[in-house]
Design an enzyme around this catalytic site. Structure first.
Site, PDB file in Angstrom:
ATOM      1  N   ARG A  36       0.831  -1.206   0.000  1.00 39.67           N
ATOM      2  CA  ARG A  36       0.000   0.000   0.000  1.00 39.67           C
ATOM      3  C   ARG A  36       0.862   1.250   0.000  1.00 39.67           C
ATOM      4  NH1 ARG A  36      -2.474  -1.176   5.378  1.00 39.67           N
ATOM      5  NH2 ARG A  36      -0.222  -1.324   5.600  1.00 39.67           N
ATOM      6  N   LYS A  89       6.723 -15.441  10.562  1.00 41.59           N
ATOM      7  CA  LYS A  89       6.415 -15.793  11.940  1.00 41.59           C
ATOM      8  C   LYS A  89       5.926 -14.551  12.684  1.00 41.59           C
ATOM      9  CE  LYS A  89       8.708 -13.966  14.582  1.00 41.59           C
ATOM     10  NZ  LYS A  89       9.134 -12.575  14.977  1.00 41.59           N
TER      11      LYS A  89
HETATM   12  P1  NAP Z   1       6.371  -3.752   9.431  1.00 37.14           P
HETATM   13  O1  NAP Z   1       7.541  -3.215   8.687  1.00 37.14           O
HETATM   14  O2  NAP Z   1       5.715  -2.913  10.462  1.00 37.14           O
HETATM   15  O3  NAP Z   1       5.211  -4.205   8.464  1.00 37.14           O
HETATM   16  C1  NAP Z   1       5.427  -4.925   7.289  1.00 37.14           C
HETATM   17  C2  NAP Z   1       4.430  -4.482   6.255  1.00 37.14           C
HETATM   18  O4  NAP Z   1       3.174  -5.089   6.490  1.00 37.14           O
HETATM   19  C3  NAP Z   1       4.101  -3.001   6.200  1.00 37.14           C
HETATM   20  O5  NAP Z   1       5.128  -2.275   5.596  1.00 37.14           O
HETATM   21  C4  NAP Z   1       2.829  -3.023   5.394  1.00 37.14           C
HETATM   22  O6  NAP Z   1       3.154  -3.206   4.044  1.00 37.14           O
HETATM   23  C5  NAP Z   1       2.169  -4.316   5.839  1.00 37.14           C
HETATM   24  N1  NAP Z   1       1.104  -4.040   6.786  1.00 37.14           N
HETATM   25  C6  NAP Z   1       1.189  -3.473   8.002  1.00 37.14           C
HETATM   26  N2  NAP Z   1      -0.013  -3.379   8.561  1.00 37.14           N
HETATM   27  C7  NAP Z   1      -0.893  -3.901   7.668  1.00 37.14           C
HETATM   28  C8  NAP Z   1      -2.301  -4.074   7.656  1.00 37.14           C
HETATM   29  N3  NAP Z   1      -3.062  -3.712   8.698  1.00 37.14           N
HETATM   30  N4  NAP Z   1      -2.851  -4.652   6.576  1.00 37.14           N
HETATM   31  C9  NAP Z   1      -2.097  -5.029   5.530  1.00 37.14           C
HETATM   32  N5  NAP Z   1      -0.765  -4.879   5.479  1.00 37.14           N
HETATM   33  C10 NAP Z   1      -0.176  -4.326   6.545  1.00 37.14           C
HETATM   34  O7  NAP Z   1       6.738  -5.147  10.122  1.00 37.14           O
HETATM   35  P2  NAP Z   1       7.997  -6.101   9.927  1.00 37.14           P
HETATM   36  O8  NAP Z   1       9.041  -5.749  10.915  1.00 37.14           O
HETATM   37  O9  NAP Z   1       8.349  -6.210   8.516  1.00 37.14           O
HETATM   38  O10 NAP Z   1       7.341  -7.458  10.467  1.00 37.14           O
HETATM   39  C11 NAP Z   1       6.407  -8.178   9.684  1.00 37.14           C
HETATM   40  C12 NAP Z   1       6.426  -9.625  10.150  1.00 37.14           C
HETATM   41  O11 NAP Z   1       7.763 -10.113  10.021  1.00 37.14           O
HETATM   42  C13 NAP Z   1       6.040  -9.778  11.617  1.00 37.14           C
HETATM   43  O12 NAP Z   1       5.250 -10.911  11.798  1.00 37.14           O
HETATM   44  C14 NAP Z   1       7.391  -9.943  12.330  1.00 37.14           C
HETATM   45  O13 NAP Z   1       7.306 -10.763  13.477  1.00 37.14           O
HETATM   46  C15 NAP Z   1       8.205 -10.654  11.245  1.00 37.14           C
HETATM   47  N6  NAP Z   1       9.647 -10.445  11.397  1.00 37.14           N
HETATM   48  C16 NAP Z   1      10.149  -9.188  11.620  1.00 37.14           C
HETATM   49  C17 NAP Z   1      11.517  -9.023  11.844  1.00 37.14           C
HETATM   50  C18 NAP Z   1      12.132  -7.658  12.120  1.00 37.14           C
HETATM   51  O14 NAP Z   1      13.336  -7.603  12.407  1.00 37.14           O
HETATM   52  N7  NAP Z   1      11.398  -6.568  12.053  1.00 37.14           N
HETATM   53  C19 NAP Z   1      12.359 -10.133  11.809  1.00 37.14           C
HETATM   54  C20 NAP Z   1      11.822 -11.396  11.506  1.00 37.14           C
HETATM   55  C21 NAP Z   1      10.463 -11.530  11.308  1.00 37.14           C
HETATM   56  P3  NAP Z   1       2.771  -2.206   2.898  1.00 37.14           P
HETATM   57  O15 NAP Z   1       3.103  -0.847   3.410  1.00 37.14           O
HETATM   58  O16 NAP Z   1       3.685  -2.694   1.838  1.00 37.14           O
HETATM   59  O17 NAP Z   1       1.337  -2.408   2.581  1.00 37.14           O
END
Ligand code: NAP
Length: 310
Positions: A36, A89
């Site tokens: 988005r 995850k």
């Molecule tokens: P993030 O950057 O906050 O979110 C990832 C993306 O998800 C956002 O950029 C957005 O994408 C989409 N998103 C967020 N809220 C949404 C909603 N309500 N509906 C639809 N899409 C939504 O989070 P992240 O750190 O990447 O983490 C995402 C997952 O990866 C989590 O489950 C986390 O546990 C896992 N993870 C994270 C890390 C880390 O270091 N951060 C490490 C390993 C695993 P768009 O803007 O592209 O729509």
């Protein structure tokens, strides 16, 4: 021929890990992205997953990289559209919704892969092999990191379903459930909830172990300084210390030779696993790490602590 895959939710983990892992793999072609807010260079981009699925019937696999709460609807829609699905995850916001997805995938003959990236750290297999056949006397998990470093400004982690400290803590539990030779279950837990958050920022867990071992976990997300991602097992035949989230292994204090940077293989391995699962027409949905989190949220005593501010 590489398999065509689409990424949905282009945030921190997609940019840090998924895109580089896919670009480096000959098994995969990143054929489209759904975001988005972001555009991935060099491929078609969509703001709606439904539009992407309609435009790209050749995309066999959808990898979902958004937080757990919104993920179910995307996973369900992708399975209903006949695509294999890979889940970041934790695999969902609740256990039941992931069971529903697993049934949908099964009924449709599709692959569902609930990934656990920490299980792919370089020394997890070696730790599991070393522990096999030994009697565990104690098993101590210490998982301390900074939410400000790993989830900067991501309010969802402190909202209902965001799991708080269990967002990283479930990584520890994914390793524990992989390497500990015995089945454990939670006996008691203490959870620290900042007074302005729906999810805990710290947790202490105490598990029942069938042979009387002391199995505990100390998790803290309000940690300054270097990350501490460590599991120490004292056994009848020596001490195993898995450090750096599984990237470093010590036996009786001696560092075991192996990978220089023990975490770089995690996401390439996840995509290699997904490639094998699709080829073998199998799913992999191991919910044990999430069961322990769910138990902690059910059984845990709640302390209310000072408000959290970024
Ligand atoms: P993030 O950057 O906050 O979110 C990832 C993306 O998800 C956002 O950029 C957005 O994408 C989409 N998103 C967020 N809220 C949404 C909603 N309500 N509906 C639809 N899409 C939504 O989070 P992240 O750190 O990447 O983490 C995402 C997952 O990866 C989590 O489950 C986390 O546990 C896992 N993870 C994270 C890390 C880390 O270091 N951060 C490490 C390993 C695993 P768009 O803007 O592209 O729509």
């Amino acid at each position: 021929m590489p398999r065509k895959i689409a990424l949905v939710g282009v945030g921190k983990i997609a940019i840090d890990q998924h895109i580089p892992a896919l670009n480096a793999s000959s098994d995969w072609e990143l054929a489209a992205a759904v975001s988005r807010n972001t555009v991935v260079d060099g491929i078609p981009n969509y703001t709606s997953m439904d539009e992407m699925l309609k435009a790209h019937p050749e995309v066999e696999v959808v990898s979902l990289c958004m937080p757990p709460v919104p993920r179910f609807e995307y996973a369900r829609a992708a399975l209903k559209a006949g695509r294999h699905v890979m889940l970041e995850k934790p695999p969902g916001a609740t256990l039941s919704e992931v069971h529903t997805l697993a049934e949908l995938a099964d009924d449709a003959g599709l692959t569902l892969y609930a990934t656990w990236h920490s299980r792919e750290a370089a020394f997890v297999k070696a730790a599991k092999a070393w522990l096999a056949g030994k009697t565990v006397e104690s098993f101590t998990v210490t998982w301390h990191e900074s939410v400000r470093k790993w989830h900067p400004g991501q309010d969802w982690v402190f909202e209902a379903g965001g799991m708080g400290i269990f967002d990283p803590g479930i990584n520890a539990l994914s390793i524990v459930t992989e390497i500990l030779p015995d089945a454990i279950h939670l006996k008691s837990a203490t959870l620290d909830f900042p007074e302005n958050c729906d999810t805990p920022i710290a947790a202490q867990l105490d598990f029942y172990h069938p042979h009387g071992g002391a199995v505990t976990a100390d998790m803290n997300w309000d940690h300054e300084g270097d990350d501490i991602w460590q599991i120490e097992a004292v056994t009848d035949q020596g001490v195993m210390t898995l450090k750096n989230g599984g990237g470093l292994l010590l036996i009786d204090g001696v560092i075991q030779a192996g990978a220089e940077d023990g975490l770089t293989g995690e996401y390439p391995n996840l995509y290699a696993n997904m490639s094998d699962l699709v080829a073998d027409e199998k799913s992999d949905v191991d919910l044990r790490p999430m069961l322990h989190v769910s138990d902690a949220l059910t059984l845990g005593k709640r302390n209310f602590v000072k408000a959290f501010n970024w």
